[in-house]
Write a protein that holds these residues in place. Structure first.
Motif, PDB file in Angstrom:
ATOM      1  N   ILE A  27      20.731  34.783 -41.562  1.00 57.47           N
ATOM      2  CA  ILE A  27      19.653  35.625 -42.099  1.00 57.47           C
ATOM      3  C   ILE A  27      19.159  36.594 -41.023  1.00 57.47           C
ATOM      4  O   ILE A  27      18.904  37.782 -41.296  1.00 57.47           O
ATOM      5  CB  ILE A  27      18.501  34.749 -42.629  1.00 57.47           C
ATOM      6  N   SER A  28      19.033  36.103 -39.797  1.00 57.47           N
ATOM      7  CA  SER A  28      18.605  36.979 -38.697  1.00 57.47           C
ATOM      8  C   SER A  28      19.635  38.074 -38.442  1.00 57.47           C
ATOM      9  O   SER A  28      19.278  39.202 -38.075  1.00 57.47           O
ATOM     10  CB  SER A  28      18.397  36.164 -37.422  1.00 57.47           C
ATOM     11  N   TYR A  29      20.900  37.756 -38.627  1.00 53.12           N
ATOM     12  CA  TYR A  29      21.952  38.752 -38.441  1.00 53.12           C
ATOM     13  C   TYR A  29      21.897  39.825 -39.528  1.00 53.12           C
ATOM     14  O   TYR A  29      22.005  41.022 -39.245  1.00 53.12           O
ATOM     15  CB  TYR A  29      23.323  38.072 -38.451  1.00 53.12           C
ATOM     16  N   VAL A  30      21.698  39.406 -40.766  1.00 53.06           N
ATOM     17  CA  VAL A  30      21.731  40.354 -41.887  1.00 53.06           C
ATOM     18  C   VAL A  30      20.434  41.162 -41.986  1.00 53.06           C
ATOM     19  O   VAL A  30      20.467  42.396 -42.120  1.00 53.06           O
ATOM     20  CB  VAL A  30      21.982  39.601 -43.211  1.00 53.06           C
ATOM     21  N   TYR A  31      19.289  40.500 -41.908  1.00 59.02           N
ATOM     22  CA  TYR A  31      17.996  41.158 -42.140  1.00 59.02           C
ATOM     23  C   TYR A  31      17.221  41.459 -40.864  1.00 59.02           C
ATOM     24  O   TYR A  31      16.207  42.151 -40.902  1.00 59.02           O
ATOM     25  CB  TYR A  31      17.129  40.309 -43.070  1.00 59.02           C
ATOM     26  N   GLY A  32      17.679  40.932 -39.746  1.00 62.52           N
ATOM     27  CA  GLY A  32      16.973  41.140 -38.490  1.00 62.52           C
ATOM     28  C   GLY A  32      15.991  40.013 -38.206  1.00 62.52           C
ATOM     29  O   GLY A  32      15.412  39.443 -39.141  1.00 62.52           O
ATOM     30  N   PRO A  33      15.767  39.679 -36.947  1.00 62.72           N
ATOM     31  CA  PRO A  33      14.855  38.583 -36.597  1.00 62.72           C
ATOM     32  C   PRO A  33      13.421  38.800 -37.056  1.00 62.72           C
ATOM     33  O   PRO A  33      12.676  37.830 -37.233  1.00 62.72           O
ATOM     34  CB  PRO A  33      14.939  38.544 -35.065  1.00 62.72           C
ATOM     35  N   MET A  34      13.021  40.058 -37.266  1.00 62.56           N
ATOM     36  CA  MET A  34      11.629  40.321 -37.638  1.00 62.56           C
ATOM     37  C   MET A  34      11.280  39.825 -39.033  1.00 62.56           C
ATOM     38  O   MET A  34      10.098  39.769 -39.394  1.00 62.56           O
ATOM     39  CB  MET A  34      11.327  41.820 -37.527  1.00 62.56           C
ATOM     40  N   ILE A  35      12.274  39.447 -39.819  1.00 62.86           N
ATOM     41  CA  ILE A  35      11.978  38.909 -41.146  1.00 62.86           C
ATOM     42  C   ILE A  35      11.180  37.614 -41.025  1.00 62.86           C
ATOM     43  O   ILE A  35      10.376  37.283 -41.901  1.00 62.86           O
ATOM     44  CB  ILE A  35      13.272  38.663 -41.950  1.00 62.86           C
ATOM     45  N   TRP A  36      11.361  36.913 -39.910  1.00 60.49           N
ATOM     46  CA  TRP A  36      10.645  35.648 -39.721  1.00 60.49           C
ATOM     47  C   TRP A  36       9.202  35.876 -39.292  1.00 60.49           C
ATOM     48  O   TRP A  36       8.365  34.976 -39.437  1.00 60.49           O
ATOM     49  CB  TRP A  36      11.368  34.784 -38.690  1.00 60.49           C
ATOM     50  N   GLN A  37       8.904  37.051 -38.771  1.00 61.97           N
ATOM     51  CA  GLN A  37       7.533  37.374 -38.372  1.00 61.97           C
ATOM     52  C   GLN A  37       6.712  37.933 -39.540  1.00 61.97           C
ATOM     53  O   GLN A  37       5.493  38.095 -39.419  1.00 61.97           O
ATOM     54  CB  GLN A  37       7.541  38.396 -37.229  1.00 61.97           C
ATOM     55  N   GLN A  38       7.384  38.215 -40.637  1.00 58.80           N
ATOM     56  CA  GLN A  38       6.683  38.731 -41.809  1.00 58.80           C
ATOM     57  C   GLN A  38       6.053  37.593 -42.618  1.00 58.80           C
ATOM     58  O   GLN A  38       6.360  36.418 -42.401  1.00 58.80           O
ATOM     59  CB  GLN A  38       7.657  39.528 -42.683  1.00 58.80           C
ATOM     60  N   THR A  39       5.197  37.962 -43.540  1.00 56.85           N
ATOM     61  CA  THR A  39       4.509  36.959 -44.376  1.00 56.85           C
ATOM     62  C   THR A  39       4.934  37.095 -45.837  1.00 56.85           C
ATOM     63  O   THR A  39       4.194  36.700 -46.745  1.00 56.85           O
ATOM     64  CB  THR A  39       2.983  37.127 -44.254  1.00 56.85           C
ATOM     65  N   THR A  40       6.109  37.630 -46.067  1.00 57.81           N
ATOM     66  CA  THR A  40       6.529  37.992 -47.428  1.00 57.81           C
ATOM     67  C   THR A  40       6.684  36.780 -48.346  1.00 57.81           C
ATOM     68  O   THR A  40       6.367  36.861 -49.541  1.00 57.81           O
ATOM     69  CB  THR A  40       7.863  38.758 -47.372  1.00 57.81           C
ATOM     70  N   TRP A  41       7.174  35.664 -47.845  1.00 59.72           N
ATOM     71  CA  TRP A  41       7.414  34.505 -48.706  1.00 59.72           C
ATOM     72  C   TRP A  41       6.111  33.951 -49.265  1.00 59.72           C
ATOM     73  O   TRP A  41       5.979  33.750 -50.476  1.00 59.72           O
ATOM     74  CB  TRP A  41       8.165  33.414 -47.938  1.00 59.72           C
ATOM     75  N   THR A  42       5.169  33.720 -48.391  1.00 60.29           N
ATOM     76  CA  THR A  42       3.884  33.180 -48.839  1.00 60.29           C
ATOM     77  C   THR A  42       3.109  34.210 -49.654  1.00 60.29           C
ATOM     78  O   THR A  42       2.510  33.872 -50.682  1.00 60.29           O
ATOM     79  CB  THR A  42       3.039  32.744 -47.632  1.00 60.29           C
ATOM     80  N   ASP A  43       3.120  35.455 -49.218  1.00 62.88           N
ATOM     81  CA  ASP A  43       2.402  36.503 -49.950  1.00 62.88           C
ATOM     82  C   ASP A  43       2.972  36.671 -51.355  1.00 62.88           C
ATOM     83  O   ASP A  43       2.229  36.896 -52.325  1.00 62.88           O
ATOM     84  CB  ASP A  43       2.486  37.828 -49.199  1.00 62.88           C
ATOM     85  N   GLY A  44       4.295  36.557 -51.474  1.00 64.96           N
ATOM     86  CA  GLY A  44       4.914  36.654 -52.798  1.00 64.96           C
ATOM     87  C   GLY A  44       4.492  35.504 -53.692  1.00 64.96           C
ATOM     88  O   GLY A  44       4.221  35.700 -54.889  1.00 64.96           O
ATOM     89  N   ALA A  45       4.422  34.297 -53.110  1.00 64.02           N
ATOM     90  CA  ALA A  45       3.982  33.137 -53.892  1.00 64.02           C
ATOM     91  C   ALA A  45       2.523  33.274 -54.298  1.00 64.02           C
ATOM     92  O   ALA A  45       2.147  32.938 -55.428  1.00 64.02           O
ATOM     93  CB  ALA A  45       4.190  31.870 -53.080  1.00 64.02           C
TER      94      ALA A  45
END
Length: 484
Positions: A282-300
């Motif tokens: 996932i870090s390779y495809v989307y970049g490591p910064m995806i883990w610093q985002q809050t998208t999963w919880t915000d989406g829920a």
């Protein structure tokens, strides 16, 4: 009493075979003088064996006696292992692996993949946070290094599953293979954890210290509930390192008492490594910064809000994707501990609690150092990783060896004394300059790994000598030991 048995056999006229200096000779009782002579020979043979055992540095006479009789008892209940990982490893052994290749060599090849991946990521991310573009603007970390790590983890897992199948196929199964495999798994723990930290761009310290109070205040780290709860991302990184180590040690500790290693339906060796590899992909495809985002919880939260549930709206923007990963690992660890620790303590009492002391002291002293000196992971991150790994490998391999030879695991681990002493001093408020602390840990880590390398090498040599085998060669016969 082997000596008594040999004497009884000689005088009773039974047919017995005793090992005398590597030669097999029958003991008979056709005449009284012959019986006495055989008894004397058996006594001399026993004395020679006792002298041989006494010459080993680590293995005791009891260990030499019990080691060849050890039988592994374990199972992996994972459905992923049963239907995917095990068949894949079996096919590779049957179609791709020559019969002359030693199982320990297969294990070593897998570990080399992880070491290579670790070194590449270390080169680009010496502080483990450099892939975080909000914290590092000097250069861009190539995302391909996380692709390498994901592939290395899957290759390691496959080869780790292959070594046992190769041993059974070639008839070369031995207690050494189990200890070697277990030791490599323990060593690999820090490689996986440190690479995960780098792949998620986790800063093992305070962002305010790195960027300054004004620049760091707006960073997502200072908004994270989990980071606030744990006292900063230094502790979060520490949990990423210590959680799999604790789960690993507790499983080995349980095996020490029960004699069985039963991996549950969901376990780190199968699902855990696959998920860790997926994290790197996932870090390779989307970049490591995806883990610093809050998208999963915000989406829920948005989904719940659309359905009239507003109870979690205060968490919006405050739970990073990496927080969910860390929480999941902590929950899995708690589940592992609750499933094993109460059962073993209830069954084996004070002795079970005594053998847990070294690991508890290891965990507490590590946490005390990280919380007391909040910048130590920023100053010497790799040194701390290597020190933690060395202390963990030492106690884990020792309890595994003690399990195999049915000896008592010592709760006093002298190699931990310097860390415990420094942690106690820090907790007591003793002021030690940072430069002195850094030099102390660097020297401590270097000495620890030199000692550990010599200890493990001696363990392997002594076990090979007792079993009459080579570590990385299953074809060439081993010459008779000089001690025989």
């Amino acid at each position: 009493n082997p000596l008594k048995d040999d004497l009884d056999s000689a005088y009773s006229g039974q047919n017995r075979y005793s090992n005398m200096g590597g030669l097999t000779t029958p003991a008979t009782s056709s005449a009284s003088s012959s019986s006495i002579m055989d008894a004397n020979n058996n006594t001399a043979s026993q004395n020679n064996n006792d002298n041989k055992r006494a010459e080993y540095y680590y293995l005791t006479p009891n260990a030499v006696k019990r080691l060849p009789n050890y039988q592994y008892n374990g199972a992996d209940l994972s459905l992923l292992y049963k239907h995917v990982l095990s068949p894949l490893a079996g096919w590779c052994v049957d179609h791709l692996t020559p019969t002359w290749l030693a199982p320990n060599a297969i294990t070593s090849i897998g570990l080399c993949w992880m070491i290579s991946s670790y070194c590449v990521i270390w080169y680009f991310c010496p502080g483990m946070y450099e892939a975080n573009t909000e914290l590092n603007s000097e250069y861009t970390v190539p995302s391909a290094i996380f692709l390498l790590n994901g592939c290395a983890m899957l290759i390691y897992q496959t080869l780790d599953n292959m070594d046992g199948k190769q041993a059974r196929k070639t008839g070369s199964s031995s207690p050494l293979g189990l200890l070697f495999d277990h030791g490599c798994d323990a060593l690999n723990s820090i490689f996986g954890s440190a690479n995960w930290i780098a792949a998620m761009g986790v800063l093992p310290g305070s962002v305010n210290v790195l960027l300054g109070e004004a620049s760091g205040s707006a960073n997502v780290q200072n908004k994270s509930y989990l980071s606030e709860l744990l006292g900063g991302d230094a502790m979060l990184a520490t949990f990423i390192i210590l959680s799999p180590m604790t789960a690993f040690f507790v499983s080995t500790w349980e095996q020490y008492f029960t004699g069985k290693l039963i991996l549950p339906v969901f376990n780190g060796a199968s699902e855990g490594l696959v998920m860790g590899a997926s994290l790197s992909f996932i870090s390779y495809v989307y970049g490591p910064m995806i883990w610093q985002q809050t998208t999963w919880t915000d989406g829920a939260i948005a989904f719940l809000g659309d359905n009239g549930i507003m109870a979690f709206s205060a968490m919006e923007g405050r739970v990073r994707n990496l927080d969910i990963v860390v929480l999941s690992s902590i929950i899995a660890l708690v589940q592992e501990l609750l499933g094993k620790v109460p059962f073993v303590i209830r069954s084996y009492g004070k002795e079970a609690m005594r053998t847990l002391i070294p690991h508890i002291v290891f965990i507490i002293s590590t946490i005390v150092i990280i919380t007391t000196d909040s910048t130590i992971f920023l100053r010497i991150p790799r040194t701390m990783c290597h020190l933690i790994s060395g202390l963990f490998v030492e106690q884990t391999t020792q309890i595994m060896l003690d399990h195999m030879v049915e000896e008592k695991f010592s709760a006093i681990r002298w190699v931990m004394l310097p860390q415990v002493a420094l942690a106690a001093a820090m907790a007591a408020g003793v002021a030690v300059p940072n430069e002195y602390v850094d030099v102390f840990f660097m020297a401590y880590t270097a000495v620890l790994w030199v000692y550990l390398a010599l200890k493990l090498k001696t363990h392997v040599n002594e076990i090979c000598d007792v079993l009459g085998i080579w570590c990385f060669d299953i074809v060439s016969p081993r010459p008779k030991s000089k001690r025989d």
